[in-house]
Scaffold this motif. Structure first.
Motif, PDB file in Angstrom:
ATOM      1  N   SER A 111     -35.151  -7.794   1.559  1.00 30.75           N
ATOM      2  CA  SER A 111     -35.370  -8.868   0.585  1.00 30.75           C
ATOM      3  C   SER A 111     -34.817  -8.404  -0.743  1.00 30.75           C
ATOM      4  O   SER A 111     -35.199  -7.354  -1.258  1.00 30.75           O
ATOM      5  N   LEU A 112     -33.897  -9.202  -1.267  1.00 25.65           N
ATOM      6  CA  LEU A 112     -33.248  -8.922  -2.547  1.00 25.65           C
ATOM      7  C   LEU A 112     -33.841  -9.831  -3.615  1.00 25.65           C
ATOM      8  O   LEU A 112     -33.958 -11.039  -3.394  1.00 25.65           O
ATOM      9  N   ASN A 113     -34.239  -9.238  -4.738  1.00 29.87           N
ATOM     10  CA  ASN A 113     -34.720 -10.055  -5.861  1.00 29.87           C
ATOM     11  C   ASN A 113     -33.706 -10.041  -6.998  1.00 29.87           C
ATOM     12  O   ASN A 113     -33.320  -8.992  -7.498  1.00 29.87           O
ATOM     13  N   GLU A 114     -33.284 -11.240  -7.392  1.00 24.46           N
ATOM     14  CA  GLU A 114     -32.422 -11.388  -8.574  1.00 24.46           C
ATOM     15  C   GLU A 114     -33.132 -12.330  -9.537  1.00 24.46           C
ATOM     16  O   GLU A 114     -33.080 -13.543  -9.366  1.00 24.46           O
ATOM     17  N   GLY A 115     -33.812 -11.761 -10.510  1.00 25.29           N
ATOM     18  CA  GLY A 115     -34.493 -12.571 -11.528  1.00 25.29           C
ATOM     19  C   GLY A 115     -35.465 -13.590 -10.950  1.00 25.29           C
ATOM     20  O   GLY A 115     -35.569 -14.711 -11.447  1.00 25.29           O
ATOM     21  N   ILE A 118     -35.322 -14.775  -4.422  1.00 31.38           N
ATOM     22  CA  ILE A 118     -35.334 -13.827  -3.310  1.00 31.38           C
ATOM     23  C   ILE A 118     -34.394 -14.288  -2.191  1.00 31.38           C
ATOM     24  O   ILE A 118     -34.445 -15.440  -1.764  1.00 31.38           O
ATOM     25  N   THR A 119     -33.529 -13.395  -1.746  1.00 31.09           N
ATOM     26  CA  THR A 119     -32.613 -13.673  -0.637  1.00 31.09           C
ATOM     27  C   THR A 119     -32.821 -12.612   0.434  1.00 31.09           C
ATOM     28  O   THR A 119     -32.987 -11.436   0.109  1.00 31.09           O
ATOM     29  N   GLN A 120     -32.826 -13.039   1.715  1.00 28.70           N
ATOM     30  CA  GLN A 120     -33.074 -12.085   2.801  1.00 28.70           C
ATOM     31  C   GLN A 120     -31.850 -11.859   3.688  1.00 28.70           C
ATOM     32  O   GLN A 120     -31.028 -12.761   3.873  1.00 28.70           O
ATOM     33  N   TYR A 178     -22.740  -9.864   0.240  1.00 33.34           N
ATOM     34  CA  TYR A 178     -23.294 -10.783  -0.761  1.00 33.34           C
ATOM     35  C   TYR A 178     -23.068 -10.241  -2.175  1.00 33.34           C
ATOM     36  O   TYR A 178     -22.652 -10.968  -3.077  1.00 33.34           O
ATOM     37  N   ILE A 179     -23.322  -8.954  -2.360  1.00 33.31           N
ATOM     38  CA  ILE A 179     -23.146  -8.343  -3.682  1.00 33.31           C
ATOM     39  C   ILE A 179     -21.674  -8.412  -4.097  1.00 33.31           C
ATOM     40  O   ILE A 179     -21.350  -8.780  -5.226  1.00 33.31           O
ATOM     41  N   LYS A 180     -20.783  -8.108  -3.169  1.00 28.61           N
ATOM     42  CA  LYS A 180     -19.339  -8.145  -3.475  1.00 28.61           C
ATOM     43  C   LYS A 180     -18.903  -9.545  -3.886  1.00 28.61           C
ATOM     44  O   LYS A 180     -18.133  -9.719  -4.821  1.00 28.61           O
ATOM     45  N   GLU A 181     -19.398 -10.553  -3.158  1.00 19.63           N
ATOM     46  CA  GLU A 181     -19.019 -11.936  -3.458  1.00 19.63           C
ATOM     47  C   GLU A 181     -19.553 -12.397  -4.796  1.00 19.63           C
ATOM     48  O   GLU A 181     -18.871 -13.075  -5.553  1.00 19.63           O
TER      49      GLU A 181
END
Ligand code: ITT
Ligand code: NA
Length: 185
Positions: A111-115, A118-120, A178-181
């Protein structure tokens, strides 16, 4: 820089090795957090991530992983951490004594949190439970798990070999793409 919140040094080392290959720098936040007891790894991972939003600077991610053994109806699954600490690999082999159908899989849900968003990302590897404990590398259930297509347990592999097929590496490939994009790195 992206932060990886985990109390597990081995998880961080695997991800660092992968990140280096993808050209993404990961910072380790060594922190133990409470997990809810739930049936689904997605829900546990999401809930843990949400609870960390006000404690760790964004962007950060967590990794929740479980081992599911088919002939034990998915056990230990969400109880993987507790079972590893209590009966451990010997206990699992004892439970499986005499059972020929040994297929099992690992699932990792990141699970990624950006502000606050949350994206899984999910990864899975299918394999089987070995008949004895083998190998010194890795951690947790690695000495009793043989991924499909291999003769060796994860604990008999180098980190880079485990990373070619593992549940964790599959989930992280999703995260890294996802991070690269989205961050144009
Ligand atoms: P954090 O929650 O702090 O990240 P943890 O070790 O508690 O660390 P999990 O709850 O995700 O992590 O792990 C559940 C159990 O599964 C735990 O006992 C691990 O040792 C084991 N495990 C997780 N990933 C594994 C892997 O790649 N190979 C073997 N065992 C693994
Ligand atoms: Na955990």
């Amino acid at each position: 820089m992206f932060k990886f919140v985990t109390s597990n040094k081995h998880k961080f080392e695997e991800i660092k090795e992968l990140g280096t290959r993808y050209g993404i720098d990961i910072e380790w936040v060594n922190m133990k957090y409470e997990e809810i007891q739930e049936e689904s790894t997605e829900k546990i991972s999401y809930d843990s991530c949400k609870k960390l939003i006000n404690l760790v600077d964004s962007p950060f991610f967590i990794d929740d992983t479980g081992l599911y053994i088919e002939s034990l109806n998915g056990f230990p699954g969400p109880y993987s951490s507790y079972v590893s600490k209590t009966i451990g690999n010997y206990g699992i082999l004892k439970l499986m004594n005499g059972i020929e159908k040994r297929s099992a899989y690992f699932v990792t849900v990141i699970s990624l949190n950006e502000g606050g968003k949350i994206t899984q990302f999910t990864g899975k590897v299918i394999g089987e439970i070995s008949k004895e404990i083998r190998g010194k590398n890795g951690f947790g259930y690695d000495p009793i798990f043989i991924p499909n297509g291999s003769e060796r347990t994860f604990a008999e592999m180098e980190t880079s070999e485990k990373n070619m097929v593992s549940h964790r590496s599959m989930a992280f490939k999703g995260l890294f793409s996802y991070i690269k994009e989205n961050y144009n790195k």
